[in-house]
Design an enzyme around this catalytic site. Structure first.
Site, PDB file in Angstrom:
ATOM      1  N   THR A  37       0.923  -1.032  -0.016  1.00  0.00           N
ATOM      2  CA  THR A  37       0.064   0.076   0.050  1.00  0.00           C
ATOM      3  C   THR A  37       0.931   1.298  -0.106  1.00  0.00           C
ATOM      4  O   THR A  37       2.125   1.157   0.341  1.00  0.00           O
ATOM      5  CB  THR A  37      -0.942  -0.091   1.316  1.00  0.00           C
ATOM      6  OG1 THR A  37      -1.527   0.976   1.622  1.00  0.00           O
ATOM      7  CG2 THR A  37      -0.044  -0.214   2.524  1.00  0.00           C
ATOM      8  N   ASP A  38       0.094   2.325  -0.480  1.00  0.00           N
ATOM      9  CA  ASP A  38       0.835   3.570  -0.599  1.00  0.00           C
ATOM     10  C   ASP A  38       0.915   4.179   0.891  1.00  0.00           C
ATOM     11  O   ASP A  38       1.947   5.068   1.433  1.00  0.00           O
ATOM     12  CB  ASP A  38       0.365   4.836  -1.245  1.00  0.00           C
ATOM     13  CG  ASP A  38      -1.199   4.932  -0.960  1.00  0.00           C
ATOM     14  OD1 ASP A  38      -1.531   4.328  -0.249  1.00  0.00           O
ATOM     15  OD2 ASP A  38      -1.789   5.697  -1.567  1.00  0.00           O
ATOM     16  N   GLU A  39       0.285   3.501   1.998  1.00  0.00           N
ATOM     17  CA  GLU A  39       0.223   3.933   3.266  1.00  0.00           C
ATOM     18  C   GLU A  39       1.623   3.883   3.886  1.00  0.00           C
ATOM     19  O   GLU A  39       1.765   4.521   5.123  1.00  0.00           O
ATOM     20  CB  GLU A  39      -0.869   3.495   4.203  1.00  0.00           C
ATOM     21  CG  GLU A  39      -2.194   4.022   3.537  1.00  0.00           C
ATOM     22  CD  GLU A  39      -3.431   3.597   4.280  1.00  0.00           C
ATOM     23  OE1 GLU A  39      -3.223   3.597   5.603  1.00  0.00           O
ATOM     24  OE2 GLU A  39      -4.384   3.192   3.797  1.00  0.00           O
TER      25      GLU A  39
ATOM     26  N   TYR B  87      -1.964  -0.611  11.045  1.00  0.00           N
ATOM     27  CA  TYR B  87      -1.950  -1.189   9.646  1.00  0.00           C
ATOM     28  C   TYR B  87      -0.652  -0.732   8.788  1.00  0.00           C
ATOM     29  O   TYR B  87      -0.210  -1.700   8.186  1.00  0.00           O
ATOM     30  CB  TYR B  87      -3.294  -0.537   9.024  1.00  0.00           C
ATOM     31  CG  TYR B  87      -3.330  -0.874   7.415  1.00  0.00           C
ATOM     32  CD1 TYR B  87      -3.221  -2.168   6.939  1.00  0.00           C
ATOM     33  CD2 TYR B  87      -3.379   0.232   6.717  1.00  0.00           C
ATOM     34  CE1 TYR B  87      -3.189  -2.268   5.650  1.00  0.00           C
ATOM     35  CE2 TYR B  87      -3.193  -0.151   4.979  1.00  0.00           C
ATOM     36  CZ  TYR B  87      -3.389  -1.457   4.788  1.00  0.00           C
ATOM     37  OH  TYR B  87      -3.115  -1.855   3.594  1.00  0.00           O
TER      38      TYR B  87
ATOM     39  N   LYS C 121       2.243  -3.311   7.637  1.00  0.00           N
ATOM     40  CA  LYS C 121       2.521  -3.673   5.939  1.00  0.00           C
ATOM     41  C   LYS C 121       3.821  -3.203   5.525  1.00  0.00           C
ATOM     42  O   LYS C 121       4.505  -3.897   4.670  1.00  0.00           O
ATOM     43  CB  LYS C 121       1.705  -2.663   5.184  1.00  0.00           C
ATOM     44  CG  LYS C 121       0.075  -3.236   4.983  1.00  0.00           C
ATOM     45  CD  LYS C 121      -0.051  -4.700   4.553  1.00  0.00           C
ATOM     46  CE  LYS C 121       0.226  -4.684   3.061  1.00  0.00           C
ATOM     47  NZ  LYS C 121      -0.039  -5.980   2.491  1.00  0.00           N
TER      48      LYS C 121
END
Length: 360
Positions: free
Chosen positions: A139-141, A165, A169
Site C-alpha cells: 500500500t501507499d500508506e 495497519y 504492511k
C-alpha cells in the site's frame, strides 16, 4: 511462462477482482486461491469463476506454513501473488493484534514456505532452482503522510507508517525485500493507491457512502473531510500487477496509482450527486430502494455528517507511478468518471451481495 498461481486473500475485494481479471486474460494458467474467509473474505466474490477447471479454492490461513508448503508442492505452484492482509485502518487502531498476526507473521509464513519449496528442497536434491515469483501487494500508506505541496510518493520515498495497519504492511515489505537479498527468493512488490470498484467491503468509504445513501443513513465524514487520497479502479490495479509479473525486474518495487487525487468530502459529494442522478434517470430504483427518500428527492447530500477525526489520520497520499509507466508501459484504462460510474451502478444492481454484509 505458464503460471501455476497461488493467490492469497483471493476472496477479498482486490484479490477477487485480480482472479477474475487473470483467468479472463490468461486462460492457460491455473489459479489456486487460499483465503481464511475472515469478515472481509467472501467466497461469493469468486462465484463467477468457481466452476472453471483451472480454478481451485482452499479455505485456510496463510500462517499455517505446513498448508502453504503442501499447496506449493501439490499444485506445482510457481507464482505467489500475496494479497491476504487485514487492511482497515480503523480496525487496526481498535484491535492491532490481528494486523500483526496476518500482515507480518502471515507474510513471513509464506516467505518461509516459498523459500523451502522453491529453493531449499531443489538444492538439497541436487536439482536446479526453477524460475518462480513471489509478488507482494502492498500500500501507499507505508510512506506516511504528505503535505499539500509535497511531491507524490516514489519508490525511493522513505517509509514512515503512522497506523498499526501501515506499520504492519511496512514490516511485511521489508521481510519480502530481505528474503530476496538474503536468500535469493525471486520477489517483486507493488505499492498501490486506494482502490475502488465491485466487491468492495461496505465498511470502506465509497461503498459505505453508496449503501448508506440507499438507506437514508448518515454519511460520516472524518474531521473536515479534506484528507486527500489517490483513487484507482480495481481492475487497473490488476492490470498493473500483471505488468509487474510479466515485465518487472526481480527485487524491485513498483508504485501503481491513478494520478487521481480527491479529498474525501469531494468524493462523498460526488457520490451524492451521482446517486441523485441515478434515481432521477432510473425510476425503478425508487421501488427497489424505498428507504432512499432523500436520493429520490435529489437531496442525498443532506445526509452528510462530519464526525470526530480518527487518531493519527494521514492527511494526504499520492502515488507517482512514473517508474511503472516508463519501465512497464503501465497506464490506467479507466478514468475516474468511468470507474466511479461503473462502481455506483454495480452497487445499485447487486444489493443481494452487499445487503447481507451490512446486516452482519
Amino acid at each position: 511462462m505458464t503460471r501455476r498461481m497461488l493467490v492469497t486473500g483471493g476472496a477479498g475485494f482486490i484479490g477477487a477482482n485480480f482472479v477474475h481479471y487473470w483467468l479472463a486474460k490468461h486462460p492457460q494458467d491455473s489459479v489456486v486461491v487460499l483465503d481464511a474467509l475472515t469478515y472481509a473474505g467472501n467466497e461469493l466474490n469468486l462465484a463467477m469463476v468457481s466452476k472453471k477447471p483451472e480454478f481451485k479454492f482452499v479455505r485456510g490461513d496463510i500462517c499455517d506454513t505446513a498448508l502453504v508448503e503442501r499447496l506449493l508442492r501439490e499444485e506445482a505452484i510457481n507464482t505467489v501473488v500475496h494479497f491476504a492482509a487485514e487492511s482497515h485502518v480503523d480496525r487496526s487502531i481498535s484491535g492491532p493484534d490481528a494486523f500483526i498476526e496476518t500482515n507480518i507473521i502471515g507474510t513471513y509464513s509464506l516467505l518461509k514456505a516459498s523459500k523451502k519449496v522453491w529453493i531449499d528442497e531443489p538444492k538439497a536434491a541436487g536439482q536446479e532452482v526453477l524460475a518462480h515469483r513471489f509478488h507482494h501487494v502492498s500500500t501507499d500508506e507505508v510512506y506516511g503522510s504528505l503535505g499539500p505541496e509535497d511531491p507524490a510518493f516514489t519508490e525511493s520515498t522513505a517509509y514512515a507508517p503512522n497506523s498499526p495497519y501501515s506499520a504492519s504492511k511496512a514490516a511485511s515489505d521489508h521481510l519480502v525485500r530481505a528474503y530476496h537479498h538474503t536468500y535469493g527468493l525471486e520477489v517483486t512488490t507493488s505499492n498501490c493507491s486506494n482502490n475502488y470498484g465491485p466487491f468492495h467491503f461496505p465498511e470502506k468509504l465509497i461503498p459505505l457512502i453508496i449503501t448508506n445513501i440507499l438507506h437514508d443513513q448518515p454519511l460520516p465524514v472524518y474531521g473536515d473531510g479534506k484528507q486527500i487520497r489517490d483513487w484507482l479502479y480495481v481492475e487497473d490495479h490488476a492490470r498493473g500487477i500483471e505488468l509487474v509479473l510479466e515485465k518487472g525486474q526481480i527485487g524491485e518495487n513498483y508504485n501503481i496509482g491513478g494520478h487521481n487525487e480527491w479529498a474525501n468530502i469531494d468524493i462523498v459529494k460526488l457520490l451524492c450527486e451521482l446517486t441523485n442522478k441515478a434515481f432521477n434517470e432510473r425510476p425503478e430504483l425508487t421501488q427497489k430502494f424505498p428507504q432512499a427518500t432523500l436520493a429520490q428527492q435529489g437531496k442525498a447530500e443532506e445526509l452528510i455528517q462530519f464526525v470526530c477525526d480518527r487518531p493519527g489520520h494521514d492527511r494526504r497520499y499520492a502515488i507517482d507511478a512514473s517508474k511503472t509507466t516508463s519501465e512497464l508501459g503501465y497506464k490506467p484504462a479507466e478514468t475516474f468518471a468511468s470507474g466511479i460510474f461503473k462502481t455506483l451502478n454495480w452497487y445499485l444492481d447487486n444489493e443481494e451481495w452487499w445487503a447481507p454484509l451490512r446486516a452482519g
